[in-house]
Design an enzyme around this catalytic site. Structure first.
Site, PDB file in Angstrom:
ATOM      1  N   ASP A  25      25.278-118.941  -8.052  1.00 38.91           N
ATOM      2  CA  ASP A  25      24.641-117.581  -8.124  1.00 38.91           C
ATOM      3  C   ASP A  25      23.349-117.412  -8.969  1.00 38.91           C
ATOM      4  OD1 ASP A  25      25.192-114.511  -7.453  1.00 38.91           O
ATOM      5  OD2 ASP A  25      25.591-114.521  -9.796  1.00 38.91           O
TER       6      ASP A  25
ATOM      7  N   GLU B  32      21.900-119.615  -4.229  1.00 41.64           N
ATOM      8  CA  GLU B  32      21.119-118.214  -4.060  1.00 41.64           C
ATOM      9  C   GLU B  32      19.980-118.242  -4.478  1.00 41.64           C
ATOM     10  OE1 GLU B  32      22.461-113.603  -4.569  1.00 41.64           O
ATOM     11  OE2 GLU B  32      22.487-114.996  -6.152  1.00 41.64           O
TER      12      GLU B  32
END
Length: 757
Positions: free
Chosen positions: A411, A464
């Site tokens: 993330d 990401e």
């Protein structure tokens, strides 16, 4: 009694002794004539105490008012002894045992692939013939560290730990202490004598919030049955294979019947219950993988798991570590891979967590311009410290090795890569060359990817990453970061901008539909409509769609069809397949009632059909990351806002033609250039009645017409329904003597990602 011994006893009683084994346990007496062994024990709860050895016993004298006892036993040789207080049952003295780990075993706490989790943390084991648990924690800034828990009444300093020289590690073996015990570390810092009560960074389990203790876990008893899956994992997850991911937050997918989410009894389903219901559901939908929002332990439900305190602890919300192992095993048995969201970018500032762990900024940067995230108020890891990067990479390997996880999705990678991320001028510190790149973070990411791929070929590591950082998925040897997959955030934002606009004016943003192909093969991309797109007042996927209800559903079918036709692997967040009206609520569950309504059920069938079609058509997945597998047919029809393109399988053995209409207008006589003469069939249409459409074009066969169109010498003429997309395949293509299909002269000239005319 010597003054230094008196001082040491005072320090033990006050919880500030860094060398308890120099005082406690067994030591030779100083009497050279009457030689013996002094046994000294820290027993603050005792009124009387005695030592038992070789069938003998001797009373101990209280030598410190706060509970230090000692006795001299005769003989020059050490003896194995036990203690007894107030006439109770005999028990082992933790301070009679030698260290569990030697210096070589502690060295890997600084090594990239050292797996320090095998040493640090709490480990149930047998040591010197006695069962118990060894505890080890890295706290180099501590003056003294004590183990506290239910087993000692949480008394400060009751179990002082042994400092291991220059390693910064503190260790203690506690005999007879078994799995299930709660514990923390009481740390007396060198900094202003601060006392901190911390959970174990390497804990395998933690209490359910709002409680914060670590939990001793026994070695796993789960017997894995996924050998066939893991043997085939590298092939299943190779570049040319279909990857379609169902992203899920386990706590809000579906609640236990009758649960009231906001009354403190949320009704979460267990890992085992989810295995019985979620896994078959995702399999029926045709997805190849499950992606779990972080199940690493976290104190705050509304963080969705992205503010982690337990980098080795599956959240207790849904069960035990072995329950999670069972879930993954069942997914593999069903043919589904499991990807775990994993967060090495930042961690929360909760007092019991990693922040200011030993009174110093141990895991995070001391300078808030580098160590505090401006958006989330969280701490940022200090990637320059070897023990920190070893901690993180150890966590990654732990999930792969202990839980058979098939991939990690990192993330907020962009926030790691840039020193000025979300910071204004003067709020960030340039790197050594004056630039904005976080050199330590990028080095860590390369180390992570190299280690995972070396140790576990075939496991995916996904980023990401929302910027144009070059080479995110390029090999480390070629100067890249070494990720396997990057989320295509640009495609997602551009496509949503188009689909959320008024269909009659989409020609004004037509370039947003075509621009993505200009960089689609610069990285190995995954197309994602994730949880981030359906929260914080962004609405659900359905409510993003403009128009009346029927138009909203048609737009959504068009969007999903375009996504599955476009190069790149796929990801969809839970509920999107149901076209729920409400945006995601972490405190609730999906609106399962809508699945009974025809239009919503049609979306679910459409997703299912797209997944199965994508998986069985090599042209749609073999060349996801190869520009030779994509070819524009028409990317200039701005006035009508239509697109058409070809997807080719490897070596151009097979192809699928795609036509998309982003307007609410039916285009009669739409000409679609094709590479082969013969007939083409609409094999999948978003306007099919099964999916909630009008059914104007259902499995219709069109013969090719000779004629020049965009450099090709044949086309099919068809009706293109409003707000729809069609997949077409050639019917019985002609083959030459070598068995390969024969594209027309113009078609051959245009293979290899040509932009069309």
């Amino acid at each position: 009694m010597k003054v230094d011994l008196v001082d040491s006893l005072h320090a033990i009683a006050d919880g500030r002794n860094a060398t308890p084994f120099d005082v406690l346990g067994m030591h030779p007496t100083d009497d050279v004539v009457d030689r013996g062994m002094t046994i000294r024990a820290w027993l603050p709860e005792a009124s009387t105490a005695e030592v038992l050895w070789k069938g003998r016993s001797a009373p101990m004298s209280r030598v410190h008012p706060k509970g230090v006892y000692e006795v001299v036993v005769p003989g020059p040789e050490p003896v194995t002894y036990r203690l007894r207080v107030d006439g109770g049952a005999p028990f082992e003295d933790p301070y009679r045992f030698s260290p569990v780990f030697d210096d070589d075993e502690l060295a890997p706490i600084r090594e990239v692939d050292g797996r320090p989790h095998r040493v640090l943390g709490a480990h149930v084991m047998e040591h010197e013939g006695v069962s118990g648990t060894v505890f080890a924690v890295w706290a180099p800034g501590a003056r003294a560290v004590s183990l506290v828990g239910d087993f000692n009444g949480w008394r400060a300093g009751r179990h002082p730990m042994r400092a291991r020289a220059s390693t910064g590690v503190w260790e203690l073996f506690v005999p007879d202490l078994a799995a299930g015990e709660l514990y923390k570390y009481r740390i007396l810092s060198h900094v202003e004598g601060k006392v901190l009560l911390k959970t174990d960074p390497y804990a395998r389990s933690m209490q359910l919030r709002p409680e914060t203790a670590s939990v001793v876990v026994a070695p796993s008893s789960h017997v894995w049955t996924d050998g066939p899956w893991t043997a085939e994992r590298a092939e299943r997850q190779a570049a040319g294979r279909p990857i379609s991911v169902y992203e899920v937050h386990l706590g809000s997918w579906k609640r236990e019947p009758g649960a009231r989410p906001r009354d403190g009894a949320p009704g979460w389903q267990s890992y085992r219950a989810l295995a019985a219901e979620l896994i078959p559901y995702v399999k029926r939908l045709g997805f190849t993988h499950l992606e779990l929002l972080p199940v690493t332990e976290h104190p705050y439900d509304a963080s969705w798991g992205y503010q982690t305190v337990g980098y080795f602890a599956p959240t207790a919300r849904y069960g035990t570590p072995d329950d999670l192992r069972y879930f993954v095993d069942e997914a593999h048995r069903a043919g589904l891979g499991v990807i775990l969201d994993w967060v090495p970018a930042h961690f929360p500032r909760d007092a019991h967590g990693l922040g200011v762990f030993d009174g110093t900024h141990l895991y995070e940067h001391a300078d808030p311009r580098k160590g505090v995230h401006p958006d989330w108020g969280t701490y940022i890891f200090n990637y320059a410290r070897p023990e920190v990067t070893a901690f993180l990479i150890s966590s990654a390997l732990y999930w792969i090795e202990e839980f058979h996880i098939d991939g990690l999705r990192l993330d907020a990678v962009a926030s790691m890569l840039y020193l000025d991320y979300s910071r204004d001028e003067g709020q960030w510190v340039p790197n050594q060359y004056g630039g904005r790149e976080n050199l330590e973070a990028s080095r860590f990411l390369r180390q992570l990817n190299e280690t995972v791929h070396r140790e576990h070929p075939g496991v995916l590591v996904m980023a990401e990453e929302s910027t144009a950082w070059p080479g995110v998925t390029h090999p480390v040897t070629a100067g890249g970061l070494g990720f396997d997959v990057k989320w295509n955030m640009g495609w997602m934002h551009d496509t949503l901008e188009v689909i959320q606009s008024d269909p009659l004016f989409r020609k004004g943003v037509y370039d947003k539909l075509t621009f993505g192909i200009t960089y689609a093969f610069s990285e190995r991309f995954l197309l994602a409509f994730s949880h981030d797109e359906v929260v914080h007042l962004k609405g659900s996927m359905l409510t993003k769609m403009p128009g009346q209800v029927l138009d909203q559903f048609a737009n959504l079918r068009l969007l999903y069809g375009y996504m599955w036709a476009h190069p790149g692997k796929k990801l969809l967040f839970m509920g999107a397949e149901l076209a729920v009206w409400q945006e995601w609520d972490v405190e609730g569950e999906l609106d399962w009632a809508v699945a009974e309504e025809p239009l919503h059920a049609g979306i679910q069938r459409w997703i299912t059909e797209l997944n199965h079609f994508y998986a069985r058509e090599p042209a749609l997945h073999e060349s996801d990351w190869d520009g030779r597998g994509f070819e524009w047919l028409d990317c200039h029809d701005q006035a009508r806002t239509t697109l058409s393109f070809l997807r080719w399988s490897g070596e151009w053995k097979d192809h699928v033609a795609v036509a998309c209409n982003f307007t609410p207008v039916t285009w009669e006589g739409y000409r679609l250039a094709v590479p082969h003469a013969g007939s083409y069939e609409v094999v999948l249409s978003s306007d099919d009645r099964r999916f909630g459409g009008s059914g104007s074009v259902e499995h219709t066969v069109f013969g090719t017409v000779e004629g020049e169109l965009f450099g090709r010498d044949q086309f099919v003429e068809l009706t293109l329904p409003p707000l729809s997309m069609l997949f077409l395949k050639q019917v019985a293509p002609p083959v030459d003597a070598r068995g390969s299909s024969k594209p027309s002269r113009a078609g051959r000239a245009r293979k290899g990602g040509d932009t069309g005319g």
